[in-house]
Design a protein around this motif. Sequence first.
Motif, PDB file in Angstrom:
ATOM      1  N   TYR A  69       1.051  -1.651   0.193  1.00  0.00           N
ATOM      2  CA  TYR A  69      -0.005   0.529   0.167  1.00  0.00           C
ATOM      3  C   TYR A  69       0.590   1.459  -0.310  1.00  0.00           C
ATOM      4  O   TYR A  69       1.654   1.540   0.829  1.00  0.00           O
ATOM      5  CB  TYR A  69      -1.097   0.273   1.153  1.00  0.00           C
ATOM      6  CG  TYR A  69      -2.082  -1.208   1.036  1.00  0.00           C
ATOM      7  CD1 TYR A  69      -2.943  -1.032   0.218  1.00  0.00           C
ATOM      8  CD2 TYR A  69      -1.745  -2.460   2.019  1.00  0.00           C
ATOM      9  CE1 TYR A  69      -4.021  -2.088   0.093  1.00  0.00           C
ATOM     10  CE2 TYR A  69      -2.710  -3.246   1.894  1.00  0.00           C
ATOM     11  CZ  TYR A  69      -3.551  -3.462   1.403  1.00  0.00           C
ATOM     12  OH  TYR A  69      -4.713  -4.204   0.930  1.00  0.00           O
ATOM     13  N   GLN A  70       1.041   2.103  -1.116  1.00  0.00           N
ATOM     14  CA  GLN A  70       2.304   3.181  -1.389  1.00  0.00           C
ATOM     15  C   GLN A  70       1.674   4.093  -0.531  1.00  0.00           C
ATOM     16  O   GLN A  70       2.025   4.504  -0.046  1.00  0.00           O
ATOM     17  CB  GLN A  70       2.337   3.100  -2.590  1.00  0.00           C
ATOM     18  CG  GLN A  70       3.488   5.018  -2.934  1.00  0.00           C
ATOM     19  CD  GLN A  70       3.485   4.594  -4.526  1.00  0.00           C
ATOM     20  OE1 GLN A  70       3.077   3.726  -5.191  1.00  0.00           O
ATOM     21  NE2 GLN A  70       4.492   5.639  -5.259  1.00  0.00           N
ATOM     22  N   ASP A  71       0.523   4.434  -0.622  1.00  0.00           N
ATOM     23  CA  ASP A  71       0.075   5.652   0.226  1.00  0.00           C
ATOM     24  C   ASP A  71       0.245   5.481   2.207  1.00  0.00           C
ATOM     25  O   ASP A  71       0.753   6.721   2.373  1.00  0.00           O
ATOM     26  CB  ASP A  71      -1.642   5.791   0.458  1.00  0.00           C
ATOM     27  CG  ASP A  71      -2.597   4.314   0.275  1.00  0.00           C
ATOM     28  OD1 ASP A  71      -1.779   4.034   0.439  1.00  0.00           O
ATOM     29  OD2 ASP A  71      -3.850   4.743   0.753  1.00  0.00           O
ATOM     30  N   ALA A  72       0.455   4.315   2.207  1.00  0.00           N
ATOM     31  CA  ALA A  72       0.668   4.180   4.099  1.00  0.00           C
ATOM     32  C   ALA A  72       2.032   3.751   4.180  1.00  0.00           C
ATOM     33  O   ALA A  72       2.137   3.731   5.373  1.00  0.00           O
ATOM     34  CB  ALA A  72      -0.634   2.384   4.221  1.00  0.00           C
ATOM     35  N   GLY A  73       2.578   3.557   3.209  1.00  0.00           N
ATOM     36  CA  GLY A  73       4.505   3.211   3.272  1.00  0.00           C
ATOM     37  C   GLY A  73       4.141   2.268   4.569  1.00  0.00           C
ATOM     38  O   GLY A  73       4.874   1.611   4.463  1.00  0.00           O
ATOM     39  N   MET A  74       3.241   0.891   3.636  1.00  0.00           N
ATOM     40  CA  MET A  74       3.218  -0.309   4.585  1.00  0.00           C
ATOM     41  C   MET A  74       2.602  -1.406   3.534  1.00  0.00           C
ATOM     42  O   MET A  74       2.412  -1.527   2.779  1.00  0.00           O
ATOM     43  CB  MET A  74       1.813   0.546   5.085  1.00  0.00           C
ATOM     44  CG  MET A  74       1.849  -1.648   6.515  1.00  0.00           C
ATOM     45  SD  MET A  74       2.690  -1.607   7.733  1.00  0.00           S
ATOM     46  CE  MET A  74       2.594  -0.100   8.581  1.00  0.00           C
ATOM     47  N   TRP A  75       3.291  -2.801   3.991  1.00  0.00           N
ATOM     48  CA  TRP A  75       3.380  -4.147   2.819  1.00  0.00           C
ATOM     49  C   TRP A  75       2.150  -5.034   3.921  1.00  0.00           C
ATOM     50  O   TRP A  75       1.850  -4.906   5.477  1.00  0.00           O
ATOM     51  CB  TRP A  75       4.669  -4.807   2.701  1.00  0.00           C
ATOM     52  CG  TRP A  75       6.050  -4.427   1.896  1.00  0.00           C
ATOM     53  CD1 TRP A  75       6.064  -3.699   2.024  1.00  0.00           C
ATOM     54  CD2 TRP A  75       5.438  -4.563   0.369  1.00  0.00           C
ATOM     55  NE1 TRP A  75       6.988  -3.394   0.963  1.00  0.00           N
ATOM     56  CE2 TRP A  75       6.351  -3.562  -0.086  1.00  0.00           C
ATOM     57  CE3 TRP A  75       5.209  -5.911  -0.486  1.00  0.00           C
ATOM     58  CZ2 TRP A  75       7.292  -4.064  -1.366  1.00  0.00           C
ATOM     59  CZ3 TRP A  75       5.247  -5.796  -1.512  1.00  0.00           C
ATOM     60  CH2 TRP A  75       6.202  -4.864  -1.744  1.00  0.00           C
ATOM     61  N   THR A  76       1.203  -5.562   3.468  1.00  0.00           N
ATOM     62  CA  THR A  76       0.356  -6.865   4.366  1.00  0.00           C
ATOM     63  C   THR A  76       0.402  -7.862   3.737  1.00  0.00           C
ATOM     64  O   THR A  76       0.720  -7.997   2.330  1.00  0.00           O
ATOM     65  CB  THR A  76      -1.325  -6.141   4.208  1.00  0.00           C
ATOM     66  OG1 THR A  76      -1.097  -5.151   4.272  1.00  0.00           O
ATOM     67  CG2 THR A  76      -1.572  -7.012   4.792  1.00  0.00           C
ATOM     68  N   ILE A  77       1.154  -8.880   4.518  1.00  0.00           N
ATOM     69  CA  ILE A  77       1.365 -10.081   3.908  1.00  0.00           C
ATOM     70  C   ILE A  77       0.446 -10.762   5.317  1.00  0.00           C
ATOM     71  O   ILE A  77       0.273 -11.299   6.291  1.00  0.00           O
ATOM     72  CB  ILE A  77       2.652 -11.022   4.533  1.00  0.00           C
ATOM     73  CG1 ILE A  77       3.694  -9.435   3.607  1.00  0.00           C
ATOM     74  CG2 ILE A  77       2.679 -12.193   4.346  1.00  0.00           C
ATOM     75  CD1 ILE A  77       4.191  -9.021   4.359  1.00  0.00           C
ATOM     76  N   ARG A  78      -0.335 -11.648   3.806  1.00  0.00           N
ATOM     77  CA  ARG A  78      -1.736 -12.737   4.684  1.00  0.00           C
ATOM     78  C   ARG A  78      -1.176 -14.164   4.535  1.00  0.00           C
ATOM     79  O   ARG A  78      -0.408 -14.748   4.257  1.00  0.00           O
ATOM     80  CB  ARG A  78      -2.799 -12.568   3.822  1.00  0.00           C
ATOM     81  CG  ARG A  78      -3.509 -11.646   4.487  1.00  0.00           C
ATOM     82  CD  ARG A  78      -5.091 -11.713   3.839  1.00  0.00           C
ATOM     83  NE  ARG A  78      -4.658 -11.892   1.913  1.00  0.00           N
ATOM     84  CZ  ARG A  78      -5.634 -13.178   1.182  1.00  0.00           C
ATOM     85  NH1 ARG A  78      -6.087 -14.107   2.032  1.00  0.00           N
ATOM     86  NH2 ARG A  78      -5.406 -13.441  -0.090  1.00  0.00           N
ATOM     87  N   MET A  79      -0.892 -15.135   6.446  1.00  0.00           N
ATOM     88  CA  MET A  79      -0.448 -16.176   6.232  1.00  0.00           C
ATOM     89  C   MET A  79      -1.291 -16.779   6.818  1.00  0.00           C
ATOM     90  O   MET A  79      -2.291 -16.409   7.445  1.00  0.00           O
ATOM     91  CB  MET A  79       0.749 -16.041   6.608  1.00  0.00           C
ATOM     92  CG  MET A  79       2.019 -15.600   5.917  1.00  0.00           C
ATOM     93  SD  MET A  79       3.863 -15.269   7.385  1.00  0.00           S
ATOM     94  CE  MET A  79       3.625 -14.144   7.550  1.00  0.00           C
ATOM     95  N   ARG A  80      -0.888 -17.877   6.736  1.00  0.00           N
ATOM     96  CA  ARG A  80      -1.536 -18.957   7.312  1.00  0.00           C
ATOM     97  C   ARG A  80      -0.814 -20.314   7.920  1.00  0.00           C
ATOM     98  O   ARG A  80       0.429 -19.940   7.224  1.00  0.00           O
ATOM     99  CB  ARG A  80      -2.853 -19.749   7.114  1.00  0.00           C
ATOM    100  CG  ARG A  80      -3.053 -20.495   5.651  1.00  0.00           C
ATOM    101  CD  ARG A  80      -4.613 -20.850   5.237  1.00  0.00           C
ATOM    102  NE  ARG A  80      -4.895 -20.251   5.112  1.00  0.00           N
ATOM    103  CZ  ARG A  80      -6.861 -20.037   5.496  1.00  0.00           C
ATOM    104  NH1 ARG A  80      -6.820 -21.047   6.299  1.00  0.00           N
ATOM    105  NH2 ARG A  80      -7.114 -18.646   5.138  1.00  0.00           N
ATOM    106  N   ASP A  81      -1.158 -21.522   9.201  1.00  0.00           N
ATOM    107  CA  ASP A  81       0.141 -21.958   9.082  1.00  0.00           C
ATOM    108  C   ASP A  81      -0.124 -23.521   8.578  1.00  0.00           C
ATOM    109  O   ASP A  81      -1.820 -23.858   9.116  1.00  0.00           O
ATOM    110  CB  ASP A  81      -0.127 -22.639  10.915  1.00  0.00           C
ATOM    111  CG  ASP A  81       0.675 -23.073  11.798  1.00  0.00           C
ATOM    112  OD1 ASP A  81       1.943 -24.287  10.252  1.00  0.00           O
ATOM    113  OD2 ASP A  81       1.379 -24.061  12.757  1.00  0.00           O
ATOM    114  N   ALA A  82       0.290 -23.918   8.275  1.00  0.00           N
ATOM    115  CA  ALA A  82       0.211 -25.674   7.425  1.00  0.00           C
ATOM    116  C   ALA A  82      -0.263 -26.406   7.612  1.00  0.00           C
ATOM    117  O   ALA A  82      -0.773 -27.895   7.532  1.00  0.00           O
ATOM    118  CB  ALA A  82       1.084 -25.411   5.747  1.00  0.00           C
TER     119      ALA A  82
END
Length: 189
Positions: free
Chosen positions: A155-168
Amino acid sequence: MSNLRRVLILLSILIVCLTGCSGHIECNSVQTQANAPSEDGFTGYVVERKDNSILVVDPAYEDFSANGGGNRYYPAKWFSNAPDPQIGSYVEVWTDGGPENEPYPGQDRADKIAVSCPNTPDGAHLSEPDAIRGGLYLPDGEKLRVPVIEDVHYYQDAGMWTIRMRDAMSTTKNQDEIEIRVEDVEPVD
């Protein structure tokens, strides 16, 4: 005039060759130990390293619930003989076809590894692998035994990365998803 023409042609060929070679190395780093196998390899994100081995998890799950298995089975393998790929990289790994050790995650020996070009969106300081690596090292990311990287977004406007993960390895029916935010700051050398 013909000597000048030959020199110009040779210089043109040299420039084209050098440009082609540098683009290949820059964008698709390939580590090869033997002849390249002909069939498709195992693809996924490198989510852990131990010595010369990497754990690769494919975010594309298989649904075995019709046969009494889990509704989200994520293929995952430890590959030995893999000194280069960093955590967070998206890779394709081929093996020599030898027997695979079966406890989950599986274990195999890498014969060839292709590392995909890291994506760095416009305005971002971190590449996608850098952001994933940062997310895996945060406290919530470290709780996952076999992390599955489902989505990475900048998200360029927030200067933030979002990573969606789960535990296999999760035993809950829905394998709860977590969302980790990584601030986009210039990496320190």
